[in-house]
Design a protein around this motif. Structure first.
Motif, PDB file in Angstrom:
ATOM      1  N   LEU A  44      -0.873  11.992  -0.180  1.00  0.00           N
ATOM      2  CA  LEU A  44      -0.474  10.636  -0.539  1.00  0.00           C
ATOM      3  C   LEU A  44       0.911  10.301   0.011  1.00  0.00           C
ATOM      4  O   LEU A  44       1.134   9.191   0.510  1.00  0.00           O
ATOM      5  N   ALA A  45       1.832  11.256  -0.078  1.00  0.00           N
ATOM      6  CA  ALA A  45       3.184  11.021   0.437  1.00  0.00           C
ATOM      7  C   ALA A  45       3.180  10.800   1.947  1.00  0.00           C
ATOM      8  O   ALA A  45       3.971  10.006   2.461  1.00  0.00           O
ATOM      9  N   ARG A  46       2.275  11.481   2.649  1.00  0.00           N
ATOM     10  CA  ARG A  46       2.168  11.311   4.103  1.00  0.00           C
ATOM     11  C   ARG A  46       1.321  10.109   4.515  1.00  0.00           C
ATOM     12  O   ARG A  46       1.291   9.750   5.673  1.00  0.00           O
ATOM     13  N   GLY A  47       0.601   9.559   3.548  1.00  0.00           N
ATOM     14  CA  GLY A  47      -0.314   8.453   3.865  1.00  0.00           C
ATOM     15  C   GLY A  47      -1.633   8.909   4.431  1.00  0.00           C
ATOM     16  O   GLY A  47      -2.343   8.147   5.070  1.00  0.00           O
ATOM     17  N   ASP A  48      -2.008  10.178   4.161  1.00  0.00           N
ATOM     18  CA  ASP A  48      -3.256  10.758   4.680  1.00  0.00           C
ATOM     19  C   ASP A  48      -4.387  10.655   3.671  1.00  0.00           C
ATOM     20  O   ASP A  48      -5.174  11.582   3.534  1.00  0.00           O
ATOM     21  N   GLU A  49      -4.501   9.564   3.000  1.00  0.00           N
ATOM     22  CA  GLU A  49      -5.564   9.508   1.997  1.00  0.00           C
ATOM     23  C   GLU A  49      -6.801   9.161   2.693  1.00  0.00           C
ATOM     24  O   GLU A  49      -7.869   9.163   2.530  1.00  0.00           O
TER      25      GLU A  49
ATOM     26  N   ARG B 257       0.815  -1.213   0.000  1.00  0.00           N
ATOM     27  CA  ARG B 257       0.000   0.000   0.000  1.00  0.00           C
ATOM     28  C   ARG B 257       0.852   1.268   0.000  1.00  0.00           C
ATOM     29  O   ARG B 257       0.573   2.220  -0.722  1.00  0.00           O
ATOM     30  N   ARG B 258       1.877   1.311   0.814  1.00  0.00           N
ATOM     31  CA  ARG B 258       2.744   2.502   0.883  1.00  0.00           C
ATOM     32  C   ARG B 258       3.430   2.763  -0.457  1.00  0.00           C
ATOM     33  O   ARG B 258       3.492   3.900  -0.919  1.00  0.00           O
ATOM     34  N   ALA B 259       3.924   1.719  -1.091  1.00  0.00           N
ATOM     35  CA  ALA B 259       4.593   1.882  -2.392  1.00  0.00           C
ATOM     36  C   ALA B 259       3.595   2.361  -3.443  1.00  0.00           C
ATOM     37  O   ALA B 259       3.918   3.237  -4.260  1.00  0.00           O
ATOM     38  N   ALA B 260       2.384   1.827  -3.413  1.00  0.00           N
ATOM     39  CA  ALA B 260       1.346   2.263  -4.361  1.00  0.00           C
ATOM     40  C   ALA B 260       1.022   3.735  -4.142  1.00  0.00           C
ATOM     41  O   ALA B 260       0.810   4.485  -5.109  1.00  0.00           O
ATOM     42  N   ARG B 261       0.979   4.188  -2.877  1.00  0.00           N
ATOM     43  CA  ARG B 261       0.723   5.607  -2.593  1.00  0.00           C
ATOM     44  C   ARG B 261       1.836   6.489  -3.133  1.00  0.00           C
ATOM     45  O   ARG B 261       1.580   7.580  -3.647  1.00  0.00           O
TER      46      ARG B 261
END
Length: 160
Positions: free
Chosen positions: A155-160, A84-88
């Protein structure tokens, strides 16, 4: 834009709603012009110019909202297997590319708006000035670039 709320999200939503009204107006104008042509053999003068302007403005008005909702075209068939992180991160990269493209298009349309204002460019039948439509296009792309840039950070922070 936290949770798709805020000033930028509100602006994107408002502009999209105005675009929807423009599209509705073009549909009504087209219907009226066709009915008038059928009844009197005379269309509404300049109907194709007004429909072209209205449709174009509507599309430009929807870009920022589509980006806000992330409903623009996404091709994730190559990233579904990634963590998931790589996809973001991949999504953030492509959103950054979209922001850059939208910003360049906004700047070019702004130059075009100034030029059409300076030259007095008008539509052929009705003689409507076109600088304001080109300027609205610049605004639409600029707003889209801002929305996309916000998504890059989220997206870079993972705040989607």
């Amino acid at each position: 834009m936290a949770g798709r709320r805020g000033v930028v999200a509100g602006a994107a939503t408002l502009v999209a709603a105005l675009g929807g009204l423009a599209l509705l107006a073009t549909a009504l104008l087209t219907s009226f012009s066709v009915a008038r042509r059928w009844a009197t053999s005379q269309p509404v003068q300049g109907d194709f110019e007004l429909v072209s302007l209205g449709s174009g403005l509507a599309v430009l008005a929807f870009l920022a909202y589509g980006t806000l909702r992330r409903t623009n075209i996404l091709v994730d068939s190559f990233t579904t297997w990634l963590p998931r992180r790589a996809a973001r991160i991949v999504d953030a990269f492509w959103m950054l590319v979209w922001a850059a493209v939208a910003l360049v298009l906004a700047e070019r349309l702004l130059v075009g708006a100034r030029e059409t204002l300076r030259s007095g460019t008008t539509t052929m039948v009705l003689g409507l000035p076109t600088w304001w439509a080109v300027g609205f296009g610049a605004f639409g792309f600029a707003l889209t670039a801002v929305v996309a840039a916000i998504w890059v950070v989220r997206l870079a922070r993972g705040d989607e």
